[in-house]
Design a protein around this motif. Structure first.
Motif, short mmCIF file in Angstrom:
data_model
loop_
_atom_site.label_atom_id
_atom_site.label_comp_id
_atom_site.label_asym_id
_atom_site.label_seq_id
_atom_site.Cartn_x
_atom_site.Cartn_y
_atom_site.Cartn_z
N ALA A 217 0.86 -1.19 0.00
CA ALA A 217 0.00 0.00 0.00
C ALA A 217 0.89 1.23 0.00
O ALA A 217 2.07 1.16 0.35
N HIS B 244 0.11 5.20 1.41
CA HIS B 244 -0.87 6.09 2.04
C HIS B 244 -0.40 7.54 1.95
O HIS B 244 0.79 7.82 2.03
N HIS B 245 -1.37 8.44 1.85
CA HIS B 245 -1.09 9.87 1.96
C HIS B 245 -1.22 10.21 3.44
O HIS B 245 -2.28 10.01 4.04
N VAL B 246 -0.15 10.71 4.03
CA VAL B 246 -0.14 11.05 5.45
C VAL B 246 0.39 12.47 5.61
O VAL B 246 0.65 13.15 4.63
N LEU C 221 -1.05 6.44 10.56
CA LEU C 221 -2.44 6.40 10.11
C LEU C 221 -3.40 6.85 11.21
O LEU C 221 -4.36 7.58 10.93
N ASP D 177 -5.80 10.10 10.85
CA ASP D 177 -7.25 9.93 10.96
C ASP D 177 -7.83 10.74 12.12
O ASP D 177 -8.92 11.31 11.99
#
Length: 169
Positions: free
Chosen positions: A31, A33-35, A115, A119
């Motif tokens: 994967a 991810h945009h963080v 993450l 979030d």
């Protein structure tokens, strides 16, 4: 230099393009991810897209270097954080950093931390406001940016991330 700018509605599209590039060209990824702050709508940030590539194995991460460099990234290895595969991409015309990737192998606890923090910021307006204030404080204190700016906000981030991880369980 630490330059925080107003949120840019194009950041998610920029991240999607970078993620698509990584996904198409880097084998061994599970994967991407945009963080980071550019992944949180409404959050001022340095205009640098942060990615979190997740590799299937140490071998896949290590072997990705030639492909990552072929995409125009500078490979910096762990860059002071054992277990991380860090690289950055700069605009060829301006020399300004545009993307940085903090890669980890699946199972590394830091993946969940990135993450959960992202979030929590997305879901919690008061937390976003507090982080905005912390970033502004550190940017004013360390206008030269770099490691000093990052270190300034690291304790705050660690505390917020711990809370976010506990709530995510």
């Amino acid at each position: 230099m630490t330059v925080l700018v107003a949120p840019d509605p194009d950041w998610p599209r920029q991240a999607e393009r970078a993620i698509a590039d990584w996904t198409a060209k880097i084998p061994g990824l599970l994967a991407v991810h945009h963080v980071g702050s550019t992944a949180v709508q409404g959050l001022p940030a340095k205009p640098v897209i942060d990615l979190l590539p997740v590799f299937a194995s140490e071998a896949a991460a290590s072997q990705s270097r030639p492909a990552v460099e072929a995409m125009g990234y500078e490979w910096l290895g762990n860059y002071g954080l054992p277990g991380r595969y860090y690289c950055r991409q700069s605009d060829p015309d301006t020399g300004l950093r545009i993307v940085q990737a903090h890669g980890y192998v699946m199972g590394d606890a830091r993946i969940a931390g990135y993450l959960a923090f992202r979030d929590a910021l997305r879901q919690n307006g008061p937390l976003r406001a507090a982080y905005t204030a912390e970033k502004a404080r550190c940017a004013a204190r360390h206008p030269e940016g770099g490691a000093a700016y990052g270190q300034c906000k690291s304790g705050w981030i660690a505390r917020a991330e711990t809370v976010a991880l506990a709530r995510a369980e």
